[in-house]
Design a protein around this motif. Structure first.
Motif, PDB file in Angstrom:
ATOM      1  N   ASN A  48     -46.444   5.599  30.765  1.00  0.00           N
ATOM      2  CA  ASN A  48     -45.123   4.987  30.556  1.00  0.00           C
ATOM      3  C   ASN A  48     -44.404   5.592  29.359  1.00  0.00           C
ATOM      4  O   ASN A  48     -43.183   5.728  29.367  1.00  0.00           O
ATOM      5  CB  ASN A  48     -45.237   3.471  30.409  1.00  0.00           C
ATOM      6  CG  ASN A  48     -45.419   2.795  31.746  1.00  0.00           C
ATOM      7  OD1 ASN A  48     -44.917   3.275  32.759  1.00  0.00           O
ATOM      8  ND2 ASN A  48     -46.139   1.697  31.764  1.00  0.00           N
ATOM      9  N   TYR A  49     -45.161   5.944  28.328  1.00  0.00           N
ATOM     10  CA  TYR A  49     -44.554   6.586  27.154  1.00  0.00           C
ATOM     11  C   TYR A  49     -43.878   7.897  27.552  1.00  0.00           C
ATOM     12  O   TYR A  49     -42.734   8.148  27.205  1.00  0.00           O
ATOM     13  CB  TYR A  49     -45.610   6.829  26.076  1.00  0.00           C
ATOM     14  CG  TYR A  49     -45.122   7.693  24.940  1.00  0.00           C
ATOM     15  CD1 TYR A  49     -44.319   7.156  23.932  1.00  0.00           C
ATOM     16  CD2 TYR A  49     -45.433   9.045  24.875  1.00  0.00           C
ATOM     17  CE1 TYR A  49     -43.855   7.943  22.889  1.00  0.00           C
ATOM     18  CE2 TYR A  49     -44.980   9.842  23.840  1.00  0.00           C
ATOM     19  CZ  TYR A  49     -44.188   9.282  22.852  1.00  0.00           C
ATOM     20  OH  TYR A  49     -43.724  10.066  21.821  1.00  0.00           O
ATOM     21  N   TYR A  50     -44.617   8.741  28.270  1.00  0.00           N
ATOM     22  CA  TYR A  50     -44.057  10.038  28.635  1.00  0.00           C
ATOM     23  C   TYR A  50     -42.973   9.925  29.706  1.00  0.00           C
ATOM     24  O   TYR A  50     -42.041  10.720  29.727  1.00  0.00           O
ATOM     25  CB  TYR A  50     -45.168  10.998  29.058  1.00  0.00           C
ATOM     26  CG  TYR A  50     -46.000  11.447  27.884  1.00  0.00           C
ATOM     27  CD1 TYR A  50     -45.436  12.226  26.881  1.00  0.00           C
ATOM     28  CD2 TYR A  50     -47.324  11.080  27.750  1.00  0.00           C
ATOM     29  CE1 TYR A  50     -46.174  12.633  25.778  1.00  0.00           C
ATOM     30  CE2 TYR A  50     -48.074  11.483  26.657  1.00  0.00           C
ATOM     31  CZ  TYR A  50     -47.489  12.261  25.682  1.00  0.00           C
ATOM     32  OH  TYR A  50     -48.218  12.657  24.585  1.00  0.00           O
ATOM     33  N   LEU A  51     -43.064   8.929  30.581  1.00  0.00           N
ATOM     34  CA  LEU A  51     -41.970   8.714  31.540  1.00  0.00           C
ATOM     35  C   LEU A  51     -40.701   8.275  30.815  1.00  0.00           C
ATOM     36  O   LEU A  51     -39.598   8.681  31.187  1.00  0.00           O
ATOM     37  CB  LEU A  51     -42.375   7.672  32.582  1.00  0.00           C
ATOM     38  CG  LEU A  51     -43.358   8.148  33.649  1.00  0.00           C
ATOM     39  CD1 LEU A  51     -43.814   6.973  34.504  1.00  0.00           C
ATOM     40  CD2 LEU A  51     -42.740   9.235  34.508  1.00  0.00           C
ATOM     41  N   LYS A  52     -40.872   7.457  29.773  1.00  0.00           N
ATOM     42  CA  LYS A  52     -39.729   7.007  28.977  1.00  0.00           C
ATOM     43  C   LYS A  52     -39.066   8.183  28.264  1.00  0.00           C
ATOM     44  O   LYS A  52     -37.849   8.226  28.104  1.00  0.00           O
ATOM     45  CB  LYS A  52     -40.211   5.967  27.955  1.00  0.00           C
ATOM     46  CG  LYS A  52     -39.164   5.442  27.028  1.00  0.00           C
ATOM     47  CD  LYS A  52     -39.771   4.437  26.065  1.00  0.00           C
ATOM     48  CE  LYS A  52     -38.790   4.026  24.998  1.00  0.00           C
ATOM     49  NZ  LYS A  52     -39.410   3.141  23.999  1.00  0.00           N
ATOM     50  N   ALA A 108     -45.238   4.524  19.019  1.00  0.00           N
ATOM     51  CA  ALA A 108     -46.560   5.105  18.779  1.00  0.00           C
ATOM     52  C   ALA A 108     -47.644   4.289  19.474  1.00  0.00           C
ATOM     53  O   ALA A 108     -48.587   4.856  20.034  1.00  0.00           O
ATOM     54  CB  ALA A 108     -46.829   5.181  17.285  1.00  0.00           C
ATOM     55  N   ARG A 109     -47.498   2.978  19.458  1.00  0.00           N
ATOM     56  CA  ARG A 109     -48.469   2.110  20.129  1.00  0.00           C
ATOM     57  C   ARG A 109     -48.446   2.350  21.632  1.00  0.00           C
ATOM     58  O   ARG A 109     -49.491   2.456  22.277  1.00  0.00           O
ATOM     59  CB  ARG A 109     -48.193   0.644  19.805  1.00  0.00           C
ATOM     60  CG  ARG A 109     -49.277  -0.295  20.340  1.00  0.00           C
ATOM     61  CD  ARG A 109     -49.107  -1.728  19.895  1.00  0.00           C
ATOM     62  NE  ARG A 109     -47.860  -2.294  20.402  1.00  0.00           N
ATOM     63  CZ  ARG A 109     -46.862  -2.755  19.635  1.00  0.00           C
ATOM     64  NH1 ARG A 109     -46.969  -2.718  18.332  1.00  0.00           N
ATOM     65  NH2 ARG A 109     -45.778  -3.250  20.178  1.00  0.00           N
ATOM     66  N   LEU A 110     -47.235   2.479  22.202  1.00  0.00           N
ATOM     67  CA  LEU A 110     -47.105   2.742  23.632  1.00  0.00           C
ATOM     68  C   LEU A 110     -47.749   4.080  23.998  1.00  0.00           C
ATOM     69  O   LEU A 110     -48.396   4.197  25.033  1.00  0.00           O
ATOM     70  CB  LEU A 110     -45.635   2.743  24.040  1.00  0.00           C
ATOM     71  CG  LEU A 110     -45.335   2.975  25.526  1.00  0.00           C
ATOM     72  CD1 LEU A 110     -45.921   1.848  26.370  1.00  0.00           C
ATOM     73  CD2 LEU A 110     -43.835   3.081  25.757  1.00  0.00           C
ATOM     74  N   LYS A 111     -47.601   5.069  23.127  1.00  0.00           N
ATOM     75  CA  LYS A 111     -48.177   6.397  23.380  1.00  0.00           C
ATOM     76  C   LYS A 111     -49.694   6.315  23.510  1.00  0.00           C
ATOM     77  O   LYS A 111     -50.285   7.004  24.345  1.00  0.00           O
ATOM     78  CB  LYS A 111     -47.782   7.360  22.266  1.00  0.00           C
ATOM     79  CG  LYS A 111     -48.283   8.763  22.482  1.00  0.00           C
ATOM     80  CD  LYS A 111     -47.802   9.689  21.390  1.00  0.00           C
ATOM     81  CE  LYS A 111     -48.282  11.112  21.606  1.00  0.00           C
ATOM     82  NZ  LYS A 111     -47.770  12.010  20.562  1.00  0.00           N
ATOM     83  N   HIS A 112     -50.334   5.491  22.701  1.00  0.00           N
ATOM     84  CA  HIS A 112     -51.787   5.398  22.732  1.00  0.00           C
ATOM     85  C   HIS A 112     -52.304   4.391  23.750  1.00  0.00           C
ATOM     86  O   HIS A 112     -53.352   4.605  24.340  1.00  0.00           O
ATOM     87  CB  HIS A 112     -52.336   5.055  21.342  1.00  0.00           C
ATOM     88  CG  HIS A 112     -52.108   6.158  20.357  1.00  0.00           C
ATOM     89  ND1 HIS A 112     -52.787   7.353  20.425  1.00  0.00           N
ATOM     90  CD2 HIS A 112     -51.257   6.268  19.318  1.00  0.00           C
ATOM     91  CE1 HIS A 112     -52.368   8.145  19.463  1.00  0.00           C
ATOM     92  NE2 HIS A 112     -51.435   7.512  18.766  1.00  0.00           N
ATOM     93  N   GLU A 113     -51.557   3.309  23.977  1.00  0.00           N
ATOM     94  CA  GLU A 113     -52.015   2.282  24.905  1.00  0.00           C
ATOM     95  C   GLU A 113     -51.661   2.601  26.351  1.00  0.00           C
ATOM     96  O   GLU A 113     -52.424   2.297  27.257  1.00  0.00           O
ATOM     97  CB  GLU A 113     -51.421   0.919  24.516  1.00  0.00           C
ATOM     98  CG  GLU A 113     -51.980   0.374  23.231  1.00  0.00           C
ATOM     99  CD  GLU A 113     -51.322  -0.934  22.823  1.00  0.00           C
ATOM    100  OE1 GLU A 113     -50.436  -1.423  23.556  1.00  0.00           O
ATOM    101  OE2 GLU A 113     -51.701  -1.466  21.770  1.00  0.00           O
ATOM    102  N   ASP A 114     -50.480   3.179  26.579  1.00  0.00           N
ATOM    103  CA  ASP A 114     -50.022   3.463  27.935  1.00  0.00           C
ATOM    104  C   ASP A 114     -49.280   4.801  27.947  1.00  0.00           C
ATOM    105  O   ASP A 114     -48.050   4.840  28.004  1.00  0.00           O
ATOM    106  CB  ASP A 114     -49.106   2.336  28.416  1.00  0.00           C
ATOM    107  CG  ASP A 114     -48.821   2.403  29.895  1.00  0.00           C
ATOM    108  OD1 ASP A 114     -49.349   3.317  30.568  1.00  0.00           O
ATOM    109  OD2 ASP A 114     -48.073   1.545  30.389  1.00  0.00           O
TER     110      ASP A 114
END
Length: 105
Positions: free
Chosen positions: A18-22, A9-15
């Motif tokens: 990269n979240y969606y590529l992951k 969730a943190r990755l989704k909001h901060e970056d």
């Protein structure tokens, strides 16, 4: 498990890129993105496509069985042993999109 979800969730909001590529192959996540932010969806799709082109995988060996890849008379490349089509000039068969491990020619 909770730490993994909170990190996600943190990755989704901060970056978000990269979240969606992951999670590019997660149809539910990408479907939500496509409807909520089509511009970001197309940007993620383009970045993923470029990364796939830059990938230096060995295309002469089958990704499933490791046998030799040969080229057929119509230009598609397939495994000599298991018959898996690895590359072709078309990514649709019978109206359905197919997955080609080494992409389009």
């Amino acid at each position: 498990m909770c730490d993994e979800i909170s990190d996600d969730a943190r990755l989704k909001h901060e970056d978000p890129i990269n979240y969606y590529l992951k999670h590019f192959h997660d149809q539910e996540i990408m479907g939500e993105l496509r409807w909520s932010d089509p511009y970001l969806y197309f940007q993620i799709s383009r970045i993923h496509y470029i990364q796939e082109l830059k990938d230096k995988t060995l295309t002469s060996k089958c990704p499933d069985c490791g046998d030799e890849i040969i080229q057929g008379e119509w230009g598609e490349e397939y495994c000599n042993s298991c018959g898996l089509v690895t590359r072709s000039t078309y990514d649709y068969v019978g109206g359905f999109k197919i997955y080609l491990p080494y992409g389009l020619k």
